[in-house]
Design an enzyme around this catalytic site. Sequence first.
Site, mmCIF file in Angstrom:
data_model
loop_
_atom_site.group_PDB
_atom_site.id
_atom_site.type_symbol
_atom_site.label_atom_id
_atom_site.label_comp_id
_atom_site.label_asym_id
_atom_site.label_seq_id
_atom_site.Cartn_x
_atom_site.Cartn_y
_atom_site.Cartn_z
ATOM 1 N N ASN A 174 0.875 -1.175 0.000
ATOM 2 C CA ASN A 174 0.000 0.000 0.000
ATOM 3 C C ASN A 174 0.910 1.222 0.000
ATOM 4 O OD1 ASN A 174 -1.754 2.097 0.475
ATOM 5 N ND2 ASN A 174 -2.341 1.439 2.555
ATOM 6 N N LYS A 220 0.153 4.231 -0.194
ATOM 7 C CA LYS A 220 -0.445 5.445 0.394
ATOM 8 C C LYS A 220 -0.175 6.631 -0.533
ATOM 9 C CE LYS A 220 -0.154 3.257 4.874
ATOM 10 N NZ LYS A 220 -0.085 3.373 6.331
ATOM 11 N N HIS A 279 -9.513 1.518 4.945
ATOM 12 C CA HIS A 279 -8.232 1.679 5.649
ATOM 13 C C HIS A 279 -8.434 2.616 6.838
ATOM 14 C CE1 HIS A 279 -4.108 2.734 6.560
ATOM 15 N NE2 HIS A 279 -3.759 1.629 5.920
ATOM 16 N N GLU A 299 -6.801 4.973 7.925
ATOM 17 C CA GLU A 299 -6.559 6.397 7.637
ATOM 18 C C GLU A 299 -7.785 7.035 6.999
ATOM 19 O OE1 GLU A 299 -2.860 5.717 5.565
ATOM 20 O OE2 GLU A 299 -1.992 5.071 7.467
ATOM 21 N N GLU A 318 -5.455 -4.592 10.614
ATOM 22 C CA GLU A 318 -4.409 -3.589 10.808
ATOM 23 C C GLU A 318 -4.657 -2.832 12.108
ATOM 24 O OE1 GLU A 318 -2.488 -2.530 6.747
ATOM 25 O OE2 GLU A 318 -3.976 -1.041 7.259
ATOM 26 N N GLY A 342 2.690 2.391 10.838
ATOM 27 C CA GLY A 342 3.670 3.462 10.681
ATOM 28 C C GLY A 342 4.395 3.823 11.967
ATOM 29 N N SER A 359 3.510 -2.120 10.372
ATOM 30 C CA SER A 359 4.951 -2.233 10.602
ATOM 31 C C SER A 359 5.517 -3.607 10.256
ATOM 32 C CB SER A 359 5.295 -1.830 12.044
ATOM 33 O OG SER A 359 4.938 -0.473 12.281
ATOM 34 N N GLY A 387 2.857 -1.085 4.313
ATOM 35 C CA GLY A 387 2.907 0.349 4.044
ATOM 36 C C GLY A 387 4.330 0.800 3.769
ATOM 37 N N GLY A 388 4.972 1.395 4.766
ATOM 38 C CA GLY A 388 6.294 1.992 4.600
ATOM 39 C C GLY A 388 7.302 1.104 3.888
HETATM 40 P P1 13P Z 1 3.067 0.409 7.765
HETATM 41 O O1 13P Z 1 3.560 -0.865 7.139
HETATM 42 O O2 13P Z 1 3.804 1.622 7.282
HETATM 43 O O3 13P Z 1 2.965 0.316 9.241
HETATM 44 O O4 13P Z 1 1.566 0.625 7.221
HETATM 45 C C1 13P Z 1 0.663 -0.415 7.299
HETATM 46 C C2 13P Z 1 -0.538 -0.039 6.520
HETATM 47 O O5 13P Z 1 -1.272 0.851 6.880
HETATM 48 C C3 13P Z 1 -0.797 -0.769 5.267
HETATM 49 O O6 13P Z 1 -2.061 -0.491 4.770
#
Ligand code: 13P
Length: 247
Positions: free
Chosen positions: A10, A12, A94, A96, A165, A171, A209, A230-231
Amino acid sequence: MSHRTLIVGNWKMHGSHPANAELLAAIVAGRPYLADVAVCVPFPYLSETAVALSATDIRWGAQDCSAHEQGAYTGEVSAAMLHEFGCRFVIVGHSERRAYHAESDQLVADKARMALKHNLTPIVCVGETLAEREADQTDAVVKRQMSAVIHTLGHCISQIVVAYEPVWAIGTGRTATPEQAQGVHALLRLQLHAATSKSNDMHILYGGSVKPDNAAALFSQPDIDGGLIGGASLKAADFVAICRAGR
Ligand code: 13P
């Protein structure tokens, strides 16, 4: 788990034409993977992603879609449009979007329904905040989020991908332990089992993470069928390493 692991990046709101080209080339070059691999990119990058991946077995998708079919909804993107761009997946709900765009459980369920209608696989995200975990509400929160989707989709629920999640792990570098994550995944599987006989064939991904050094331990849990990354999905070497941790 008998099926292949599914690993989804993802991105983002990250990327640029040159950065995307480099990252996608590295993901392609990292093949073959035992896992199924996909990337969910910002809308404007769907076209170049489709060009970069269409001759490969890597799939792509978007990070949101409208709950509406079409119409006067300025700024929204429909599931039908995503399908035209070759998307296989779309992330819905998600945390967010739930937090910053006030998306309700029902809106998330409606988006999942619209995705399925247009032959996209919705990746439905659920997860508790830190305050909810500390108040011992984790089970109740994820069950409530999931039940809106089960109620709305009925027997089609078996066609979605679920992503657990925990908001406090996104993050933050603070990953749920494999055991913590497995506990919630097992709970979700049980809830899905009551709604469909195909719950064991469904993918329940963990996100929060995930890094190269914790991926294998997470994916080895019986009810963790892959990851939503994510990251680490923005760093080619890390994402390739996580994909290789899949089975
Ligand atoms: P991180 O891997 O950056 O923690 O993000 C997870 C996420 O929100 C994937 O959708």
